[in-house]
Design a protein around this motif. Structure first.
Motif, short mmCIF file in Angstrom:
data_model
loop_
_atom_site.label_atom_id
_atom_site.label_comp_id
_atom_site.label_asym_id
_atom_site.label_seq_id
_atom_site.Cartn_x
_atom_site.Cartn_y
_atom_site.Cartn_z
N ARG A 76 45.60 -27.02 27.88
CA ARG A 76 44.76 -26.87 29.06
C ARG A 76 44.52 -28.27 29.61
NH1 ARG A 76 38.94 -25.34 26.36
NH2 ARG A 76 39.09 -26.86 24.72
N PRO A 77 44.24 -28.37 30.90
CA PRO A 77 44.07 -29.71 31.49
C PRO A 77 42.85 -30.42 30.92
CG PRO A 77 43.62 -27.97 33.10
CD PRO A 77 44.13 -27.30 31.87
N GLN A 87 39.10 -30.61 35.11
CA GLN A 87 39.25 -29.46 36.00
C GLN A 87 40.03 -29.87 37.25
OE1 GLN A 87 38.35 -26.32 35.41
NE2 GLN A 87 37.64 -26.95 33.39
N HIS A 88 40.76 -28.93 37.81
CA HIS A 88 41.53 -29.20 39.01
C HIS A 88 40.60 -29.45 40.19
CE1 HIS A 88 44.70 -29.03 41.95
NE2 HIS A 88 44.06 -28.08 42.60
N ASP A 89 40.86 -30.52 40.92
CA ASP A 89 40.05 -30.88 42.09
C ASP A 89 40.94 -30.70 43.33
OD1 ASP A 89 38.28 -31.85 43.93
OD2 ASP A 89 38.42 -33.94 43.27
N PRO A 90 40.72 -29.65 44.13
CA PRO A 90 41.59 -29.42 45.29
C PRO A 90 41.48 -30.53 46.33
CG PRO A 90 39.83 -27.78 45.20
CD PRO A 90 39.73 -28.61 43.96
N ASP A 91 40.35 -31.21 46.43
CA ASP A 91 40.21 -32.30 47.40
C ASP A 91 41.09 -33.49 47.04
OD1 ASP A 91 38.41 -30.83 48.86
OD2 ASP A 91 36.66 -31.68 47.82
N ARG A 92 41.37 -33.65 45.78
CA ARG A 92 42.20 -34.78 45.35
C ARG A 92 43.63 -34.62 45.84
NH1 ARG A 92 42.55 -37.18 39.26
NH2 ARG A 92 43.81 -38.96 39.81
N ASP A 93 44.11 -33.40 45.95
CA ASP A 93 45.49 -33.15 46.40
C ASP A 93 45.56 -32.83 47.88
OD1 ASP A 93 46.32 -33.48 43.76
OD2 ASP A 93 46.00 -31.36 43.32
#
Length: 62
Positions: free
Chosen positions: A39-40, A43-49
């Protein structure tokens, strides 16, 4: 080494039954890929991408 040195010891039936009762059967084999949980780390940050080159150019005057 002779064949007799590698021969398995003779076990009577009662000892085999007691050993089977005490230890039973081996558990089901676990596959190596089932032993590891991936697992990462964060946490996935959509703003970063969310890089938008057009907005970058407008914002910084390029």
């Amino acid at each position: 080494m002779t064949h007799e040195e590698h021969a398995e010891p003779v076990v009577d039936g009662a000892a085999a039954v007691l050993r089977q009762h005490r230890f039973g059967v081996l558990p089901e084999r676990i596959r190596p890929e089932d032993m590891v949980e991936t697992r990462p780390a964060i946490q996935h940050d959509p703003d970063r991408d969310a890089y938008d080159p057009d907005e970058f150019a407008v914002r910084y005057g390029l």
